[in-house]
Motif scaffolding. Structure first.
Motif, short mmCIF file in Angstrom:
data_model
loop_
_atom_site.label_atom_id
_atom_site.label_comp_id
_atom_site.label_asym_id
_atom_site.label_seq_id
_atom_site.Cartn_x
_atom_site.Cartn_y
_atom_site.Cartn_z
N TYR A 72 -0.69 -10.86 0.86
CA TYR A 72 0.02 -9.66 0.51
C TYR A 72 0.61 -8.96 1.54
O TYR A 72 1.89 -8.49 1.73
N TYR A 73 -0.33 -8.70 2.39
CA TYR A 73 0.09 -8.03 3.75
C TYR A 73 1.08 -8.56 4.52
O TYR A 73 2.22 -7.96 5.03
N GLU A 74 0.68 -9.96 4.59
CA GLU A 74 2.00 -10.48 5.56
C GLU A 74 3.36 -10.52 4.86
O GLU A 74 4.25 -10.72 5.55
N GLY A 81 -0.70 6.37 -2.65
CA GLY A 81 -1.65 5.09 -3.29
C GLY A 81 -1.88 4.53 -1.97
O GLY A 81 -1.88 3.33 -2.15
N CYS A 82 -2.31 4.88 -1.09
CA CYS A 82 -2.49 4.17 0.18
C CYS A 82 -3.59 3.23 0.58
O CYS A 82 -3.74 2.48 1.33
N GLY A 83 -4.68 3.66 -0.42
CA GLY A 83 -5.75 2.83 -0.45
C GLY A 83 -6.50 3.16 0.89
O GLY A 83 -6.47 4.33 1.35
N ASP A 131 -4.24 9.41 -1.67
CA ASP A 131 -4.91 8.57 -2.39
C ASP A 131 -6.12 9.19 -3.32
O ASP A 131 -6.43 10.36 -2.74
N ARG A 132 -6.39 8.80 -4.43
CA ARG A 132 -7.06 9.65 -5.32
C ARG A 132 -8.52 9.02 -5.01
O ARG A 132 -9.50 9.75 -5.86
N SER A 133 -8.91 8.11 -4.38
CA SER A 133 -10.19 7.58 -4.32
C SER A 133 -10.67 8.15 -3.00
O SER A 133 -10.13 7.87 -1.75
#
Ligand SMILES: C[S@@+](CC[C@H](N)C(=O)[O-])C[C@H]1O[C@@H](n2cnc3c(N)ncnc32)[C@H](O)[C@@H]1O
Length: 393
Positions: free
Chosen positions: A82-84, A104-106, A127-129
């Protein structure tokens, strides 16, 4: 656009984060078992289930757990491809901006890659985490990035501030993966009606409307957006695009459907949206199904059949509708249309053509199926028709 040196830089970056690339499930899960205890696995499975079934608190709890230093390299390795697929595209567009927001950068895996590539541009990840943001900050420090800041905030409940000429959101705006989206007007068409109530309901129940409004507030005039969400199904793509269009956003280039692998599982995702607000020269929104792998029904397609056990013709794609419409001399032998409890309308039809029998199935979530067999195998379609009917009650 994705050249080898960019790919090498990204692979180096992902390795620095501890991510590994796996092409086989057994290899990946063997590594997972080495890294996690049975209790870890049980706890993770519980949180995955809660995330699927629960509310925002459950989702935050999942991402907090996923940010644990023992857990994230293993979990996020599933996202290696996915990142690739995404990171080089996003990085290519960062060069045209000066201030970039990653919503929402994680853990900031993508954000830190872009910030590293463009030290003169300023990046903010939100991000909210809180656990994800703590890891993101620590890692940015370790990478020595001075052009990157991370804020912990919930874009559903708090207003963003600042002004950005590029806003990025990847897998963060439309997380409600099980929401089927907006049904078509009837089983006969892929078109959605113009009514605003179903659209509003979609935006509210998925949280998409609140998040987009928040992002639009901080997008500078003429600013651009990169969005990548799970909207490959037309029923989700249409309300997603309508939400974007209603906020003045238009594509700057044709949408790019993206395929990658999560270890062995093929994921058809996206499309990748490159958008601008208030650009009159943008590309018009398209609400038709994307081209698929189905063929028209013809003597050539029949000749292509290699396995005599299989039907003469099968099409399980949206293009089955056009193939069914082509069967002008068909005679319908039996048909049923049902409205299901979830609002889905399903039509199933069995009939004949000179020398052939067919079965056609269509519903308001864009599923289509056309099967054609020789007259001698008509019984097979009768059984199939009855099976589908039983499934509808
Ligand atoms: C699947 S992860 C994607 C992370 C990253 N964008 C990437 O592509 O790797 C989704 C992230 O979006 C965050 N998120 C979801 N809704 C949010 C909201 N309303 N406000 C802030 N962050 C949110 C979650 O906490 C999670 O870290």
């Amino acid at each position: 656009m994705i050249n080898d040196s960019l790919r090498q830089l990204l692979r180096h970056h992902l390795a620095w984060w501890g991510l590994r690339r796996f092409a086989s499930d057994p290899d990946y899960f063997a590594w997972q078992r080495q890294q996690f205890s049975p209790d870890d696995l049980k706890q993770l499975a519980w949180h995955v289930e809660r995330k699927r079934e629960g509310d925002r608190h459950d989702e935050i709890a999942f991402y907090d757990l996923a940010a644990h230093p023992k857990i994230f390299p293993v979990l996020y390795s599933q996202r290696y491809d996915y990142y690739e697929a995404i990171a080089p595209r996003v990085a290519a567009h960062c060069g045209e901006a000066t201030s970039i927001l990653d919503f929402g950068c994680g853990l900031g895996i993508l954000t830190s890659f872009c910030a590293h590539m463009f030290p003169k541009k300023s990046f903010v990840g939100v991000d909210r985490s809180s656990a994800s943001i703590a890891v993101a900050r620590e890692q940015a420090d370790r990478l020595g990035l001075r052009n990157l800041r991370f804020d912990c905030m919930d874009g559903d409940a708090q207003r963003l501030s600042g002004c950005y000429d590029l806003v990025v959101a990847t897998h963060a705006l439309l997380q409600a993966e099980h929401d089927p989206g907006l049904p078509s007007r009837s089983w006969r068409t892929f078109e959605r009606g113009p009514e605003s109530a179903p659209q509003l309901s979609f935006e509210q129940r998925t949280g998409l409307g609140r998040r987009l409004d928040n992002l639009i507030e901080v997008l500078c005039s003429g600013g651009r957006m990169i969005l990548f969400e799970k909207t490959r199904q037309l029923a989700r793509r249409v309300p997603f695009q309508r939400a974007l269009a209603a906020r003045g956003l238009q594509p700057l280039e044709p949408l790019i459907p993206i395929r990658y692998y999560s270890v062995e599982e093929r994921v058809d995702d996206g499309p990748y949206y490159w958008l601008q607000r208030g650009n009159q020269k943008g590309i018009a929104w398209d609400e038709s199904p994307e081209p698929d792998e189905g063929h028209p029904f013809s003597s050539e397609t029949i000749a292509l059949r290699t396995d005599p056990e299989r039907p003469l013709y099968e099409n399980h794609w949206p293009s089955a509708q056009a193939a069914w419409e082509q069967l002008v001399d068909r005679e319908v032998l039996a048909e049923t249309t049902r409205q299901q409890l979830d609002g889905r309308q399903v039509h199933v039809e069995r009939g004949q053509l000179p020398g052939f029998q067919y079965l056609y199935c269509a519903n308001t979530f864009d599923q289509r199926q056309l099967v054609i067999v020789e007259q001698a195998r008509a019984a097979m379609l009768e059984v199939y028709y009855e099976e589908i009917l039983r499934g509808l009650f």
